[in-house]
Design a protein around this motif. Sequence first.
Motif, PDB file in Angstrom:
ATOM      1  N   LEU A 222       0.812   6.315 -15.723  1.00 41.25           N
ATOM      2  CA  LEU A 222       0.807   5.041 -15.092  1.00 41.25           C
ATOM      3  C   LEU A 222       0.724   3.916 -16.040  1.00 41.25           C
ATOM      4  CD1 LEU A 222      -0.683   3.964 -11.571  1.00 41.25           C
ATOM      5  CD2 LEU A 222      -0.828   2.594 -13.569  1.00 41.25           C
ATOM      6  N   TYR A 223       1.753   2.904 -16.096  1.00 43.29           N
ATOM      7  CA  TYR A 223       1.765   1.930 -16.698  1.00 43.29           C
ATOM      8  C   TYR A 223       1.920   0.744 -16.034  1.00 43.29           C
ATOM      9  CZ  TYR A 223       3.602  -1.527 -20.351  1.00 43.29           C
ATOM     10  OH  TYR A 223       3.576  -2.532 -21.127  1.00 43.29           O
ATOM     11  N   ALA A 224       1.075  -0.441 -15.993  1.00 42.96           N
ATOM     12  CA  ALA A 224       0.964  -1.603 -15.271  1.00 42.96           C
ATOM     13  C   ALA A 224       0.713  -2.640 -16.146  1.00 42.96           C
ATOM     14  CB  ALA A 224      -0.123  -1.580 -14.231  1.00 42.96           C
ATOM     15  N   THR A 225       1.558  -3.709 -16.112  1.00 46.30           N
ATOM     16  CA  THR A 225       1.424  -5.095 -16.915  1.00 46.30           C
ATOM     17  C   THR A 225       1.298  -6.236 -16.088  1.00 46.30           C
ATOM     18  OG1 THR A 225       2.133  -6.114 -18.932  1.00 46.30           O
ATOM     19  CG2 THR A 225       3.821  -4.958 -17.586  1.00 46.30           C
ATOM     20  N   GLY A 226       0.442  -7.213 -16.133  1.00 46.82           N
ATOM     21  CA  GLY A 226       0.620  -8.509 -15.332  1.00 46.82           C
ATOM     22  C   GLY A 226       0.403  -8.555 -13.914  1.00 46.82           C
TER      23      GLY A 226
ATOM     24  N   ARG B 199       0.816  -1.357   0.191  1.00 48.31           N
ATOM     25  CA  ARG B 199       0.084   0.028  -0.023  1.00 48.31           C
ATOM     26  C   ARG B 199       0.761   1.211   0.188  1.00 48.31           C
ATOM     27  NH1 ARG B 199      -2.491   3.180   3.829  1.00 48.31           N
ATOM     28  NH2 ARG B 199      -1.765   1.784   5.649  1.00 48.31           N
ATOM     29  N   ILE B 200       0.768   2.163  -1.260  1.00 49.49           N
ATOM     30  CA  ILE B 200       1.377   3.237  -1.126  1.00 49.49           C
ATOM     31  C   ILE B 200       0.402   4.571  -1.063  1.00 49.49           C
ATOM     32  CG2 ILE B 200       3.043   4.630  -2.396  1.00 49.49           C
ATOM     33  CD1 ILE B 200       4.132   2.105  -3.552  1.00 49.49           C
ATOM     34  N   ALA B 201       0.588   5.396  -0.177  1.00 51.93           N
ATOM     35  CA  ALA B 201      -0.625   6.349   0.017  1.00 51.93           C
ATOM     36  C   ALA B 201       0.134   7.786   0.201  1.00 51.93           C
ATOM     37  CB  ALA B 201      -1.625   6.136   1.027  1.00 51.93           C
ATOM     38  N   GLY B 202      -0.454   8.749  -0.072  1.00 50.16           N
ATOM     39  CA  GLY B 202      -0.183  10.058   0.358  1.00 50.16           C
ATOM     40  C   GLY B 202       0.926  10.519  -0.378  1.00 50.16           C
TER      41      GLY B 202
ATOM     42  N   THR C  26      -2.133  -1.483  -3.578  1.00 51.08           N
ATOM     43  CA  THR C  26      -3.259  -0.167  -3.422  1.00 51.08           C
ATOM     44  C   THR C  26      -2.183   1.024  -3.469  1.00 51.08           C
ATOM     45  OG1 THR C  26      -4.701  -1.360  -2.238  1.00 51.08           O
ATOM     46  CG2 THR C  26      -4.884   0.990  -2.163  1.00 51.08           C
ATOM     47  N   LEU C  27      -2.708   1.868  -4.613  1.00 56.97           N
ATOM     48  CA  LEU C  27      -2.278   3.158  -4.688  1.00 56.97           C
ATOM     49  C   LEU C  27      -3.281   4.401  -4.257  1.00 56.97           C
ATOM     50  CD1 LEU C  27      -0.064   3.232  -7.878  1.00 56.97           C
ATOM     51  CD2 LEU C  27       0.676   2.492  -5.556  1.00 56.97           C
ATOM     52  N   SER C  28      -2.917   5.197  -3.223  1.00 55.36           N
ATOM     53  CA  SER C  28      -4.079   6.020  -2.805  1.00 55.36           C
ATOM     54  C   SER C  28      -3.580   7.395  -2.508  1.00 55.36           C
ATOM     55  CB  SER C  28      -5.116   5.498  -1.608  1.00 55.36           C
ATOM     56  OG  SER C  28      -4.217   5.293  -0.798  1.00 55.36           O
TER      57      SER C  28
ATOM     58  N   GLU D 186      -5.514  -1.549  -7.239  1.00 54.35           N
ATOM     59  CA  GLU D 186      -6.451  -0.797  -6.580  1.00 54.35           C
ATOM     60  C   GLU D 186      -6.083   0.734  -6.849  1.00 54.35           C
ATOM     61  OE1 GLU D 186     -10.017  -0.158  -3.359  1.00 54.35           O
ATOM     62  OE2 GLU D 186      -8.409  -1.943  -3.188  1.00 54.35           O
ATOM     63  N   LEU D 187      -6.753   1.303  -7.613  1.00 51.85           N
ATOM     64  CA  LEU D 187      -6.307   3.003  -7.607  1.00 51.85           C
ATOM     65  C   LEU D 187      -7.466   3.683  -6.944  1.00 51.85           C
ATOM     66  CD1 LEU D 187      -4.890   2.980 -11.243  1.00 51.85           C
ATOM     67  CD2 LEU D 187      -3.489   2.541  -9.258  1.00 51.85           C
ATOM     68  N   ARG D 188      -6.905   4.633  -6.104  1.00 54.68           N
ATOM     69  CA  ARG D 188      -8.000   5.341  -5.266  1.00 54.68           C
ATOM     70  C   ARG D 188      -7.374   7.049  -5.227  1.00 54.68           C
ATOM     71  NH1 ARG D 188      -8.238   2.014   0.372  1.00 54.68           N
ATOM     72  NH2 ARG D 188      -9.212  -0.051  -0.377  1.00 54.68           N
ATOM     73  N   ASP D 189      -8.156   7.645  -5.875  1.00 59.68           N
ATOM     74  CA  ASP D 189      -7.644   9.321  -6.106  1.00 59.68           C
ATOM     75  C   ASP D 189      -6.279   9.201  -6.542  1.00 59.68           C
ATOM     76  OD1 ASP D 189      -7.768  11.921  -5.831  1.00 59.68           O
ATOM     77  OD2 ASP D 189      -7.259  11.897  -3.763  1.00 59.68           O
ATOM     78  N   VAL D 190      -5.921   8.558  -7.609  1.00 57.79           N
ATOM     79  CA  VAL D 190      -4.619   8.778  -8.165  1.00 57.79           C
ATOM     80  C   VAL D 190      -4.782   9.736  -9.283  1.00 57.79           C
ATOM     81  CG1 VAL D 190      -2.889   7.522  -9.493  1.00 57.79           C
ATOM     82  CG2 VAL D 190      -3.839   6.235  -7.747  1.00 57.79           C
TER      83      VAL D 190
END
Length: 459
Positions: free
Chosen positions: A426-430, A338-341, A364-366, A435-439
């Motif tokens: 943002l690039y995501a593969t595999g 989880r990465i936030a803020g 999760t990125l938020s 979960e993206l929240r307020d990115v």
Amino acid sequence: MSGHSNEERAVATQTPSGRTDVRDHGAVGDGMTLETAAFQSAVDAVAAAGGGTVTVSPGRYLLGGLVLASDIHLRIEAGAVVVASPSYDDFRTHEAVTPAEESWHALLYAREATRVTITGPGRIEGSGYAYAVGEVDENGYRAPADRRPRMILLEDCTDVRVAGLTIVDAPMWTVHLAGCRRAALTDLVLDASMTLPNTDGIDIDGSSDVRVIGCSITGADDAVCLKTTRKRAYAAPTERVVISGCTLESRSCALKIGTETHLPVRDVVATGLVIGPTNRAIGIVSRDGGGIHDVVVSDVVLRTTIGTPAYWGRAEPIHLSALPRVPGREPGVIHDVRIAGVRGECAGPVHLHAWRRGAVRDVTLSDVRLRQTVAGGPWDGLQGELDLRPPVNPDAPEGMGRDNAYQVSEDGIYGVSRVPGGMPGLYATGVEGLELRDVVVTRPDPLPQGWHPDVIVTE
């Protein structure tokens, strides 16, 4: 772990009260005389008496390898400067169990010791200039000597405290904890060259219950790196690590978990960080059999820039990747992150990459708000590249270190390609369970030529 103040108190109350000054054992502090024997005499005398404090009073002291012991507090006073010898032979007072590249020795070394304390407010100068070969090349890189000492290496030690020191111009890793338990690294200033590789600030290797608090770290290589190497007799997971209130500047990755992950890295909290400029801000990189999981990173201000191609990273603010570097050896899974803020400015994309679907999962990125910028400077042509080093190097498939760090073929650098379709935000593969929240990634308008029209691209 207990709180920082309690931890310091516990170390202090368990350490006997004997005290000696290195000058009482023949040290002169003229900056020209090799003082290793006098320092070792002081340490040995205090250890024989049951422990206590060895004081380095004001002056300049030229030192080779010093071996510490249990219940020793080495205190480098204000005005005291310990200078690492420019001759690697002066460090052969011991041989480490844990090599790093071809480094088998250190300035300050302890093995299987308890209650080891090293404090400032004095200064250590690493003489890194003596361990570089030639001048800075066109990549902003100086080739290192084959043999270089680390500054502080503690192997299989318990109840460690390193605090208040300034360490400059390290020729190799600056502080390396290998197989240690219950360690506090606080209020350190680590300032290494921006041209010499492998000058990591802090390496936490197979160690547990570690706190890195209030440190300022600058250098060409990783600022703080968590890993589990395969080269140690003291093999163990790296776990229960807290990193807080630090400023990190790097030409590689500022906060890095991996690359060497032969056993798990888990239960990590990093918070309240100011990062940059750096090639890569937050990196979680799995290449070997141990997984990386249960990681929380929060409250980060960052700035990433495009740097020299010799160092890993293409200005990613957040980079997670799991892929093999040795044929037939699957990397461990990265999960429950989880990465936030996060706030800041970046010249590259957030990049999440799994070599097979699910090798990175439950991420999760938020509350992430970034401004993506056009790169300037001599390396602006690298913007939009995808840097997945270290890869499998077909010329050295079992290779580690320099074998796959920066290897160039006719087709370019192994492990580096272009982002398909141009650079998004943002690039995501595999990745499974992303979960993206307020990115929010704010991009230039109009969009530069060659950038991907979509802010978020997932495959």
